[in-house]
Design a protein around this motif. Structure first.
Motif, mmCIF file in Angstrom:
data_model
loop_
_atom_site.group_PDB
_atom_site.id
_atom_site.type_symbol
_atom_site.label_atom_id
_atom_site.label_comp_id
_atom_site.label_asym_id
_atom_site.label_seq_id
_atom_site.Cartn_x
_atom_site.Cartn_y
_atom_site.Cartn_z
ATOM 1 N N LYS A 290 0.699 -1.079 -0.137
ATOM 2 C CA LYS A 290 0.153 -0.046 -0.008
ATOM 3 C C LYS A 290 1.094 1.324 -0.021
ATOM 4 O O LYS A 290 0.521 2.202 -0.803
ATOM 5 N N GLN B 89 -7.345 -2.177 -4.749
ATOM 6 C CA GLN B 89 -6.883 -2.691 -3.160
ATOM 7 C C GLN B 89 -7.395 -4.046 -2.985
ATOM 8 O O GLN B 89 -8.258 -4.765 -3.426
ATOM 9 N N ASN C 235 -4.464 -6.250 2.129
ATOM 10 C CA ASN C 235 -3.921 -4.859 1.933
ATOM 11 C C ASN C 235 -2.655 -4.547 1.240
ATOM 12 O O ASN C 235 -2.287 -3.418 1.177
ATOM 13 N N SER C 236 -2.675 -5.565 0.177
ATOM 14 C CA SER C 236 -1.714 -5.020 -0.968
ATOM 15 C C SER C 236 -2.394 -4.337 -2.011
ATOM 16 O O SER C 236 -3.776 -4.418 -1.684
ATOM 17 N N VAL C 237 -1.886 -3.920 -3.060
ATOM 18 C CA VAL C 237 -2.658 -3.210 -4.246
ATOM 19 C C VAL C 237 -2.158 -3.997 -5.529
ATOM 20 O O VAL C 237 -1.080 -4.133 -5.738
#
Length: 345
Positions: free
Chosen positions: A241, A258, A262-264
């Motif tokens: 993020k 998203q 919580n990674s993108v």
């Protein structure tokens, strides 16, 4: 190069002129296991292949290519759900058509994905906001050494982005022979990706989504019968993020998605496009003019052309965004699948 053998040109959608020692078609579990044991007795490597739509042969294959053609579609239902049992050799898009023709909605976002059903759980195929894991109930896997068939529940498939347990624990000596699909009878359209969000969720039908997805894919993706390709060559990269926020400061129009961990997820095609690489050519290989995520065989390309182009694209994107793209396409060498990193320069 093999001095003799069977051509693989019509068995890989890149249409590369590669060869294998032998090619066998298997339409049953017994045929699969017998061919496997014969190859092993001859000390030959074996490559299990579906439609060849997600592979790049980097050299001739020094063994037996075993084409999984186990067919059959059956379905049952209860008060809430449709259940489909599908042979691994069935064409994926035809399965989508079959489900809609029988009023079973839920696969429409996955229309026109090339390949066979058996490859779907291995890659955890996905498009337009839906992945195979969203509709998978189980996967039947055959141990080719023992002939024992094992049913693996979707929970135990360890699905991830273009990943599954079948790329790891069940990679060697196993074959997907069937996939179980479950579709809820109370249908909810998935319209949160790309141009699908222009459709009205209150009135849209599964057939309308199917038609739009087919139109978008046909307009944006090259026909492999005209220009050989394996669809999306690279995975959409996942970044932290924090890194996504840094990139958005410099590129506020950058698409991003998203993720639950919580990674993108970034759009690899957009990253490549920002490097002005559409149409860039090395030898007989080129970046597609309409969809930068696709590398095409534009003029009698050889494997080295595609490998060189892939490396060039990775370097350009890394130079501009400090993000390294990873291939979605499987690299196949003389003795089987290899880590693409062996060809990264």
């Amino acid at each position: 190069m093999l001095n003799q053998g069977t051509s693989l040109k019509n068995l890989n959608t890149f249409a590369l002129s590669m060869y294998a020692t032998k090619v066998l078609y298997a339409d049953s579990i017994s045929t699969l296991t017998n061919a496997w044991h014969e190859a092993k007795k001859a000390h030959q490597p074996v490559l299990l292949l579906g439609a060849g739509s997600n592979v790049l042969f980097v050299e001739d294959f020094s063994g037996t290519v075993l084409l999984n053609r186990i067919k059959g579609i059956s379905h049952t239902d209860d008060s809430t759900t449709w259940y489909l049992h599908v042979g691994a050799g069935e064409n994926w898009h035809q399965l989508v058509c079959y489900s809609l023709q029988n009023n079973m909605a839920g696969l429409e976002n996955l229309a026109l994905i090339p390949g066979c059903v058996g490859a779907a759980p291995i890659q955890n195929i996905g498009a337009y906001g839906v992945e195979l894991e969203n509709v998978c109930e189980y996967v039947d896997v055959l141990d080719l050494n023992t002939g024992i068939n094992q049913r693996i529940t979707a929970k135990d498939c360890r699905f991830g982005y273009r990943d599954s347990i079948f790329k790891h624990r069940y990679r060697e000596g196993f074959a997907v022979v069937a996939v179980g699909i479950k579709l809820a009878k109370v249908w909810r359209p998935i319209l949160n990706y790309g141009e699908l969000n222009r459709l009205d969720p209150l009135t849209v039908t599964a057939k309308e989504i199917f038609n739009l997805v087919c139109t978008l894919r046909r307009n944006n993706l090259p026909d492999p019968t005209v220009n050989g390709n394996a669809g999306s060559f690279f995975k959409n990269p996942l970044v932290s993020k924090k890194r996504a926020i840094q990139l958005l400061k410099h590129y506020p129009n950058m698409p991003y998605y998203q993720q639950s961990d919580n990674s993108v997820k970034l759009a690899a095609g957009w990253l490549i496009d920002q490097c002005s690489l559409k149409g860039h050519r090395i030898g007989g290989a080129a970046v597609h003019q309409q969809q930068a995520l696709v590398l095409i065989n534009i003029d009698c390309a050889v494997a080295q052309d595609i490998l060189a182009l892939a490396n060039y694209v990775r370097k350009q994107v890394a130079s501009k965004f400090a993000v390294w793209l990873e291939p979605e396409v499987r690299y196949i060498a003389a003795n089987g699948e290899i880590n693409p990193k062996e060809y990264f320069s």
